[in-house]
Write an enzyme that holds these catalytic residues in place. Structure first.
Site, short mmCIF file in Angstrom:
data_model
loop_
_atom_site.label_atom_id
_atom_site.label_comp_id
_atom_site.label_asym_id
_atom_site.label_seq_id
_atom_site.Cartn_x
_atom_site.Cartn_y
_atom_site.Cartn_z
N GLU A 7 -2.93 69.31 -7.45
CA GLU A 7 -2.65 69.05 -6.03
C GLU A 7 -1.62 68.42 -5.69
OE1 GLU A 7 -6.70 69.62 -3.82
OE2 GLU A 7 -6.30 67.82 -3.97
N SER A 62 -3.02 73.64 0.46
CA SER A 62 -2.69 74.52 1.57
C SER A 62 -3.41 75.91 1.17
CB SER A 62 -1.14 74.79 1.96
OG SER A 62 -0.94 73.61 2.59
N HIS A 96 -8.45 61.93 -5.74
CA HIS A 96 -7.71 62.52 -4.80
C HIS A 96 -6.37 61.80 -4.20
CE1 HIS A 96 -6.69 64.80 -1.06
NE2 HIS A 96 -7.41 65.83 -1.64
N GLY A 110 -2.32 70.15 3.18
CA GLY A 110 -2.30 70.17 4.60
C GLY A 110 -1.04 70.35 5.25
N ASN A 166 -13.63 71.01 0.19
CA ASN A 166 -13.49 69.51 0.23
C ASN A 166 -13.15 69.40 2.03
OD1 ASN A 166 -12.70 66.84 0.51
ND2 ASN A 166 -11.01 67.09 -0.45
N TRP A 167 -14.25 68.82 2.52
CA TRP A 167 -14.36 68.73 4.25
C TRP A 167 -13.53 67.39 4.64
CZ3 TRP A 167 -19.32 70.40 6.99
CH2 TRP A 167 -19.39 71.76 6.93
N LYS A 168 -13.27 66.36 3.41
CA LYS A 168 -12.72 65.25 4.21
C LYS A 168 -13.41 64.48 5.16
CE LYS A 168 -8.23 67.16 2.30
NZ LYS A 168 -7.05 67.41 2.37
P1 PGA Z 1 -5.48 71.38 2.35
O1 PGA Z 1 -6.24 70.08 1.43
O2 PGA Z 1 -6.32 72.60 1.69
O3 PGA Z 1 -5.89 71.13 3.47
O4 PGA Z 1 -4.36 71.37 1.88
C1 PGA Z 1 -6.61 70.38 -0.20
C2 PGA Z 1 -7.05 68.94 -0.70
O5 PGA Z 1 -6.40 67.86 -0.17
O6 PGA Z 1 -7.89 69.10 -1.35
#
Ligand code: PGA
Length: 255
Positions: free
Chosen positions: A170, A214, A101, A176, A5-7
């Protein structure tokens, strides 16, 4: 199943570099690997010439199939400035969609009602795989109400065509932050999620549950060795093609 997921990260140059890093580092796999780039880059990504000869050679002639997905979808179309309708994703052969999300819930005020409308719109679509994200905040975790929060977020599953839905657990506080729950705790929560969904399913279906928050190539193995962890949704660590390939490789050798 491993999803990137590149956001709201990346750019055209990054797609080129990422792809060659990924191809050069990834070993054969026979499970679902997907990438959800920012929507504006989806066409660049899906039209990219993957080096299929190299990939086929390396995977003993197994065709590699890397799916492209949507980070979110709109449940409707027409006079909805800024929104991207499901049928537009269908035009590009998009295979999966992420919905619910925590960043959508937090920054765009998405609640169960809206998520349910997205689920209903997705049920009949050509986007084959639908990923519903759920997770508790730090405060909720500290209060010991994680399971109640998840149960509430799972109320929307009664609208789902469950055969094609996957749940991503999640924890908001793990996204993050570099913090993660203990893998044993993740396993227990995944079992709980499977039980809750199974009990609402007319066909007794047990969903697949991925973990997100993470995940890196350093800690992935500790999650993947847990029985009820069926994959990972990877944010930050997916922005580097080599690191994401490492995570795919670890899943390949662990599951
Ligand atoms: P992250 O994000 O791996 O940077 O913690 C995961 C997500 O939000 O899907």
């Amino acid at each position: 199943m491993i999803i990137a997921n590149w956001k709201s990260n990346g750019g055209l140059m990054m797609i080129q570099d990422w792809t060659s890093d990924f191809i050069n580092s990834c070993s054969p796999k026979d499970f679902y690997v997907g990438i959800a780039p920012p929507v504006i880059y989806i066409s660049d990504f899906s039209l990219l010439e993957w080096d299929l000869d190299t990939l086929e050679e390396r995977s003993n002639n197994k065709i590699w199939d890397i799916k492209i997905g949507a980070q979110d979808v709109d449940h409707s179309s027409g006079s909805r400035t800024g929104a991207v309708a499901i049928k537009m994703f269908e035009d590009f052969g998009i295979d999966f969609a992420i919905i619910g999300h925590s960043e959508r819930r937090e920054h765009f005020n998405e609640d169960n009602d809206l998520i349910k409308q997205k689920i209903i719109a997705l049920n009949g679509s050509n986007l084959k795989t639908k990923i519903l994200c759920i997770g508790e905040t730090k405060e909720e975790n500290d209060k010991g109400i994680t399971k109640d929060v998840l149960k509430n977020q799972l109320e929307v599953v009664d609208a789902m065509d469950l055969e094609n839905f996957i749940i991503a657990y999640e924890p908001v506080w793990a996204i993050g932050s570099g913090l993660t729950p203990d893998p044993k705790d993740i396993n227990e929560i995944h079992k709980y999620i499977k039980d809750v969904v199974q009990s609402t399913s007319a066909n007794n279906l047990v969903p697949k549950v991925m973990y997100g928050g993470s995940v890196t190539d350093k800690n992935a193995e500790s999650f993947f060795t847990e029985q009820f962890v069926d994959g990972a949704l990877v944010g930050g660590a997916s922005l580097n093609g080599k690191t994401f390939a490492n995570i795919v490789n670890i899943y390949s050798s662990t599951k």
